[in-house]
Design a protein around this motif. Structure first.
Motif, PDB file in Angstrom:
ATOM      1  N   ARG A 130       0.927  -1.232  -0.039  1.00 54.11           N
ATOM      2  CA  ARG A 130       0.240  -0.218   0.086  1.00 54.11           C
ATOM      3  C   ARG A 130       0.963   1.334   0.059  1.00 54.11           C
ATOM      4  NH1 ARG A 130      -5.360  -0.851   0.775  1.00 54.11           N
ATOM      5  NH2 ARG A 130      -5.721  -3.295   0.955  1.00 54.11           N
ATOM      6  N   VAL A 131       0.240   2.086  -0.854  1.00 49.83           N
ATOM      7  CA  VAL A 131       1.091   3.648  -0.891  1.00 49.83           C
ATOM      8  C   VAL A 131       1.183   4.167   0.578  1.00 49.83           C
ATOM      9  CG1 VAL A 131       1.413   5.839  -1.704  1.00 49.83           C
ATOM     10  CG2 VAL A 131       0.453   3.775  -3.241  1.00 49.83           C
ATOM     11  N   TYR A 132       2.515   4.647   0.833  1.00 50.47           N
ATOM     12  CA  TYR A 132       2.876   5.339   2.101  1.00 50.47           C
ATOM     13  C   TYR A 132       2.969   6.912   1.856  1.00 50.47           C
ATOM     14  CZ  TYR A 132       5.280   6.734   6.331  1.00 50.47           C
ATOM     15  OH  TYR A 132       5.311   7.543   7.556  1.00 50.47           O
ATOM     16  N   LYS A 133       3.682   7.194   0.725  1.00 45.10           N
ATOM     17  CA  LYS A 133       4.069   8.408   0.346  1.00 45.10           C
ATOM     18  C   LYS A 133       4.429   8.645  -1.070  1.00 45.10           C
ATOM     19  CE  LYS A 133       6.086  12.370   2.906  1.00 45.10           C
ATOM     20  NZ  LYS A 133       7.410  13.153   2.409  1.00 45.10           N
ATOM     21  N   ILE A 134       4.184   9.833  -1.637  1.00 45.57           N
ATOM     22  CA  ILE A 134       4.706  10.066  -3.117  1.00 45.57           C
ATOM     23  C   ILE A 134       5.564  11.103  -2.996  1.00 45.57           C
ATOM     24  CG2 ILE A 134       4.094  10.648  -5.245  1.00 45.57           C
ATOM     25  CD1 ILE A 134       1.273   9.317  -4.788  1.00 45.57           C
ATOM     26  N   ASN A 135       6.841  10.757  -3.310  1.00 51.23           N
ATOM     27  CA  ASN A 135       8.030  11.589  -3.357  1.00 51.23           C
ATOM     28  C   ASN A 135       8.160  12.583  -4.507  1.00 51.23           C
ATOM     29  OD1 ASN A 135       8.407  11.608  -0.395  1.00 51.23           O
ATOM     30  ND2 ASN A 135       9.744  10.121  -0.693  1.00 51.23           N
ATOM     31  N   THR A 136       7.381  12.500  -5.396  1.00 55.00           N
ATOM     32  CA  THR A 136       7.485  13.206  -6.838  1.00 55.00           C
ATOM     33  C   THR A 136       6.864  14.482  -6.494  1.00 55.00           C
ATOM     34  OG1 THR A 136       5.867  12.048  -7.815  1.00 55.00           O
ATOM     35  CG2 THR A 136       7.972  11.499  -8.270  1.00 55.00           C
ATOM     36  N   CYS A 137       6.990  15.559  -7.285  1.00 49.41           N
ATOM     37  CA  CYS A 137       6.310  16.823  -7.749  1.00 49.41           C
ATOM     38  C   CYS A 137       5.853  17.181  -8.841  1.00 49.41           C
ATOM     39  CB  CYS A 137       6.711  17.987  -7.060  1.00 49.41           C
ATOM     40  SG  CYS A 137       8.284  18.229  -7.300  1.00 49.41           S
ATOM     41  N   GLY A 138       5.068  17.957  -9.024  1.00 48.36           N
ATOM     42  CA  GLY A 138       4.673  18.381 -10.361  1.00 48.36           C
ATOM     43  C   GLY A 138       3.761  17.608 -11.252  1.00 48.36           C
ATOM     44  N   ALA A 139       4.287  17.445 -12.659  1.00 49.58           N
ATOM     45  CA  ALA A 139       3.200  16.794 -13.384  1.00 49.58           C
ATOM     46  C   ALA A 139       3.021  15.423 -13.012  1.00 49.58           C
ATOM     47  CB  ALA A 139       3.685  16.892 -15.076  1.00 49.58           C
ATOM     48  N   MET A 140       4.069  14.589 -12.952  1.00 49.02           N
ATOM     49  CA  MET A 140       4.012  13.341 -12.447  1.00 49.02           C
ATOM     50  C   MET A 140       3.195  12.895 -11.152  1.00 49.02           C
ATOM     51  SD  MET A 140       4.898  10.354 -13.693  1.00 49.02           S
ATOM     52  CE  MET A 140       4.885   8.702 -13.206  1.00 49.02           C
ATOM     53  N   ARG A 141       3.264  13.501 -10.107  1.00 48.95           N
ATOM     54  CA  ARG A 141       2.460  13.759  -8.993  1.00 48.95           C
ATOM     55  C   ARG A 141       0.930  13.606  -9.329  1.00 48.95           C
ATOM     56  NH1 ARG A 141       3.428  14.414  -3.675  1.00 48.95           N
ATOM     57  NH2 ARG A 141       1.914  14.968  -2.497  1.00 48.95           N
ATOM     58  N   ARG A 142       0.734  14.854 -10.086  1.00 45.36           N
ATOM     59  CA  ARG A 142      -0.717  14.887 -10.562  1.00 45.36           C
ATOM     60  C   ARG A 142      -1.209  13.754 -11.476  1.00 45.36           C
ATOM     61  NH1 ARG A 142      -1.226  20.702 -13.071  1.00 45.36           N
ATOM     62  NH2 ARG A 142       0.549  19.833 -13.618  1.00 45.36           N
ATOM     63  N   ARG A 143      -0.391  13.459 -12.220  1.00 47.15           N
ATOM     64  CA  ARG A 143      -0.752  12.082 -13.186  1.00 47.15           C
ATOM     65  C   ARG A 143      -1.151  10.938 -12.293  1.00 47.15           C
ATOM     66  NH1 ARG A 143      -2.668  12.208 -17.486  1.00 47.15           N
ATOM     67  NH2 ARG A 143      -1.160  12.866 -18.916  1.00 47.15           N
ATOM     68  N   LEU A 144      -0.384  10.850 -11.143  1.00 48.48           N
ATOM     69  CA  LEU A 144      -0.279   9.496 -10.395  1.00 48.48           C
ATOM     70  C   LEU A 144      -1.653   9.580  -9.491  1.00 48.48           C
ATOM     71  CD1 LEU A 144       3.452   8.900  -9.018  1.00 48.48           C
ATOM     72  CD2 LEU A 144       2.023   7.546 -10.741  1.00 48.48           C
ATOM     73  N   ILE A 145      -1.776  10.802  -9.080  1.00 47.86           N
ATOM     74  CA  ILE A 145      -3.004  11.065  -8.262  1.00 47.86           C
ATOM     75  C   ILE A 145      -4.334  10.935  -8.963  1.00 47.86           C
ATOM     76  CG2 ILE A 145      -4.383  12.829  -6.925  1.00 47.86           C
ATOM     77  CD1 ILE A 145      -1.643  13.776  -5.815  1.00 47.86           C
ATOM     78  N   ASP A 146      -4.123  11.381 -10.398  1.00 43.90           N
ATOM     79  CA  ASP A 146      -5.322  11.378 -11.384  1.00 43.90           C
ATOM     80  C   ASP A 146      -5.733   9.869 -11.313  1.00 43.90           C
ATOM     81  OD1 ASP A 146      -5.862  13.886 -11.693  1.00 43.90           O
ATOM     82  OD2 ASP A 146      -4.269  14.003 -13.401  1.00 43.90           O
ATOM     83  N   ILE A 147      -4.659   8.958 -11.593  1.00 41.90           N
ATOM     84  CA  ILE A 147      -4.889   7.516 -12.053  1.00 41.90           C
ATOM     85  C   ILE A 147      -5.521   6.859 -10.426  1.00 41.90           C
ATOM     86  CG2 ILE A 147      -3.853   7.354 -13.916  1.00 41.90           C
ATOM     87  CD1 ILE A 147      -1.491   6.064 -12.087  1.00 41.90           C
TER      88      ILE A 147
END
Lengths: 76, 708
Positions: free
Chosen positions: A17-34
């Protein structure tokens, strides 16, 4: 304390299970979108012919992520 | 990354959508959805249209509009590019967002994939935050059923507060419910969805909402705009200015108020990123909650077939060999299957020539007119049709099958690593595949790549895969010079080899470009691998024949006919005792012989600028010197004519190479110009393959002459 490790180290066929997403910007948004947010279940279902990227099952859809991106996603 | 959209000139995309209503009372319905949910199938079934030819493999890259009527209303249906969310990550997603948010369509249909409904609900909720006139269309319900996934549409509808219908878009009957729902929704919508998250944030949003509401006059949803202001989303500025006038965003009273709220929130630990995250998380949690009890899984391993296929298609040992095998097999079927219809077409079209001759003679037409039209124009056109049509009519359906079955994304998945080594991404493999059909389509298809730098790489290197217009040239030369009679398998293997070389050149040129003019790091990469689907054979054939084959053929013919006339004139007009044809080819000869061609071949490539299909016919006509094609058309007699004109193995190799690598056709160049909006990049798109071709041919020629 839970055992936290990068998603790129998740073995094929197992899930975490996801604990934390350590990227920012477009990739972070993309990951959250999915639908990848804290506590989302992620299963590694295989890797491509060249070994990278790997395919992950996220909320019923299969998403390919490169190791260099998935190592910034911490899971437990 | 250093390179932005504007520095690289990728601003030429249609950022705006002009709706053409047939009559004033037409209602506008937007069709939204995640990528790969069968949106275009819904669109086609409703409008009875075949998506206009701008849309090639995989994804709706341009906006399509269509019309349909019910007993109650008439509609303009707008198919917008697939998107995961309404906070745009790419120019296409921005188009989708702008249309839904700012143009107030009479209804929005959000098409969802029944097999991953929960993820799709994210977009549904976002749409519901802006508009209450929403219909949720749960598509691919047959696929879900096969996988043992059951959806309770009634419960979902209750929870969402809008109409929900289940569809199988290929089956027109199942769309009746959808059109009914749209009929009802345009007149009386459902409920808007109000997303609640943490208390501090909620309060700030509400306060701004109240503050701006009087200025909006119902044109935009206040809560949605409040959140955009709070996160300082600059991407909405242009559209907001257009809708509300510049006064709104320039209103200092509002701005000061918003700034104060932003500061307050920051003190509580809510910076921009945190706000976005909080809102997104709340929405995803909500989607999860809504799905409880709506989705029921019958089997635990409902995806086992997909996983088995993936194990074969993407494994370390079988992945690449299988991809190659598939490519070779498609070429084999194309070559072998095209032989007979090609011969038959030759026969039929050339016997019609006698009829034409009789008609011209009956009207006592002067001999030169007869010769110009029959031996010049008609013959070249007939040649192009009989050489082009059969391979296309076989290749396109086969290719569409690959595309519909979900195999293409796996190719991109497997090729991501090699492309990453060239500082690009696997999606370039998809545009490359589109290039096999038509390079112009490949260039448009590059829109699926988010990073502007990588998109430019895909655009500039697309021409290295031979398009359908070039296949017949390469196939016939391979068969003539390298294969004994009837060697279908060998031809296919050699063609595969040529194509692999093109792919190799794609990698090489990508690498070169990304270490010179397009420097940068590979961006991040997230590619969805959709389920394998059983393609609908009927629709595949209809789509590929009508949308693609006839379109490409039409273009080729419209170029071939005038080219036939030009060639005839060049071969028959004399200046100082020499034909124009001889003068031009003699002029080109010195350079052409340097790269292993001759003046005639190079001239044919230049004349073939509008469409590569006519290259071989022009060479033939020029060699016959009468300026007309002989009607003895067997491929072996053609070989004799070539050899009589001094062709060697080296000439054949160089012609094949040059056909693979030279300037893009006029349509492709125009498309590059349109997509990049810059003459400089278009020039580079012209130069890159040309320079590669000239260098390769010169090297082959040099080596050949040293050895021989």
């Amino acid at each position: 304390m839970k055992d936290v490790f990068p998603l790129s180290e998740l073995k094929k066929g197992s899930f975490a299970r996801v604990y934390k997403i350590n990227t920012c910007g477009a990739m972070r948004r993309r990951l959250i979108d999915i639908g990848l947010i804290k506590d989302t279940k992620v299963e590694c279902i295989g890797k491509s012919a060249a070994g990278d990227p790997r395919a992950y099952l996220i909320r019923g859809a299969v998403i390919a992520l490169r190791d260099e991106d998935s190592k910034n996603i911490l899971v437990y | 990354m250093g390179l932005t959209n504007s520095s690289i000139g990728l601003n030429a995309l249609d950022s705006e959508l002009v709706i053409k209503k047939k009559s004033e009372s037409d209602k506008i319905v937007a069709l939204a959805g995640n990528p790969n949910v069968g949106k275009s199938t819904v669109f086609n079934s409703l409008t009875g249209m075949h998506q206009h030819t701008g849309n090639w493999p995989g994804k709706t890259v341009a906006n399509a509009q269509g019309y349909y009527e019910t007993k109650k209303e008439s509609y303009v249906l707008v198919d917008i590019p697939g998107t995961y969310s309404l906070s745009p990550n790419s120019p296409e997603e921005e188009v989708a967002r702008n249309f839904i948010c700012f143009s107030k369509p009479d209804a929005v249909v959000v098409v969802c994939d029944a097999t991953s409904l929960e993820r799709n609900l994210n977009l549904v909720l976002q749409t519901l935050e802006i508009s209450e006139k929403v219909v949720v269309c749960v598509n691919l319900i047959d696929e879900a059923k096969r996988k043992g996934i059951h959806i309770d549409a009634k419960l979902l509808s209750e929870r969402l507060g809008v109409r929900v219908v289940k569809t199988v878009a290929q089956k027109k009957k199942s769309l009746k419910e959808l059109t009914d729902a749209i009929d009802e929704t345009v007149n009386s919508g459902g409920e808007k969805f109000v997303l609640h998250c943490e208390k501090e944030l909620d309060e700030a949003i509400e306060e701004i909402e109240k503050k701006i509401k009087p200025y909006l006059k119902g044109k935009i949803d206040a809560r949605w705009l409040a959140l955009r202001l709070l996160t300082e989303d600059i991407s909405i500025k242009e559209e907001t200015d257009k809708l509300l006038g510049k006064e709104f965003l320039g209103n200092e009273e509002i701005n000061n108020f918003v700034r104060k709220k932003i500061k307050e929130l920051k003190e509580k630990g809510f910076d921009k990123e945190k706000i976005n995250d909080t809102v997104s998380n709340a929405r995803i949690k909500k989607a999860e909650e809504i799905c409880q009890g709506v989705i029921r899984y019958e089997k635990k391993h409902y995806n086992s077939f997909d996983r088995k296929m993936d194990r074969i298609l993407t494994s370390k040992w079988t992945g690449y060999p299988l991809m190659l095998l598939m490519l070779a097999f498609i070429f084999y079927l194309t070559i072998v299957g095209a032989n007979y219809p090609s011969e038959w077409l030759f026969g039929a079209l050339f016997s019609f020539e006698d009829v034409l001759l009789k008609v011209f003679n009956y009207f006592n037409a002067p001999p030169w007119i007869t010769s110009l039209f029959v031996s010049g124009m008609y013959r070249v056109t007939a040649w192009v049709v009989s050489v082009m049509l059969p391979p296309m009519a076989i290749f396109f359906p086969l290719f569409t099958l690959l595309e519909d079955s979900g195999i293409l994304p796996r190719i991109a998945y497997n090729l991501d690593r090699p492309f990453k080594c060239c500082k690009s991404c696997g999606k370039q493999a998809l545009t490359m595949c589109m290039g096999f059909g038509c390079n112009a389509a490949g260039v448009i298809g590059a829109r699926i790549i988010d990073s502007p730098r990588e998109r430019m790489l895909a655009i500039l290197t697309n021409n290295f895969v031979p398009c359908n217009g070039r296949f017949p040239t390469i196939i016939s030369l391979i068969t003539m010079f390298f294969v004994a009679k009837g060697g279908g398998i060998l031809s296919a293997l050699l063609l595969t080899f040529v194509v692999l070389m093109g792919i190799g050149m794609t990698f090489l040129s990508t690498k070169l470009l990304s270490s010179t003019v397009l420097k940068g790091y590979p961006s991040s990469f997230a590619l969805e691998l959709p389920s394998y689907r059983k393609p609908q054979i009927g629709s595949v054939i209809v789509r590929s024949i009508f949308d693609r084959t006839l379109f490409v053929l039409g273009r080729a013919i419209s170029v071939a006919a005038p080219a036939g006339i030009i060639i005839w004139i060049m071969a028959n007009a004399h200046i100082g005792g020499e034909t124009l044809l001889n003068i031009v080819s003699a002029f080109l000869e010195p350079f052409a012989s340097l790269i292993g061609l001759d003046g005639v071949i190079l001239m044919a490539f230049i004349l073939g600028f509008p469409a590569n299909e006519i290259v071989v016919p022009i060479i033939m006509m020029a060699y016959m010197q009468t300026g007309t094609l002989s009607d003895s058309q067997s491929i072996w007699e053609m070989k004799n004519i070539f050899i009589q004109n001094g062709w060697t193995i080296c000439t054949a190799v160089c012609t094949i190479l040059f056909s693979l690598m030279h300037w893009p056709c006029s349509t492709t160049l125009l498309t590059i110009k349109k997509e990049t909006g810059s003459l400089g990049w278009t020039a580079l798109g012209f130069l890159v393959p040309t320079v590669f071709g000239v260098v390769c041919c010169a090297l082959v020629n040099l080596v050949y002459h040293i050895i021989i």
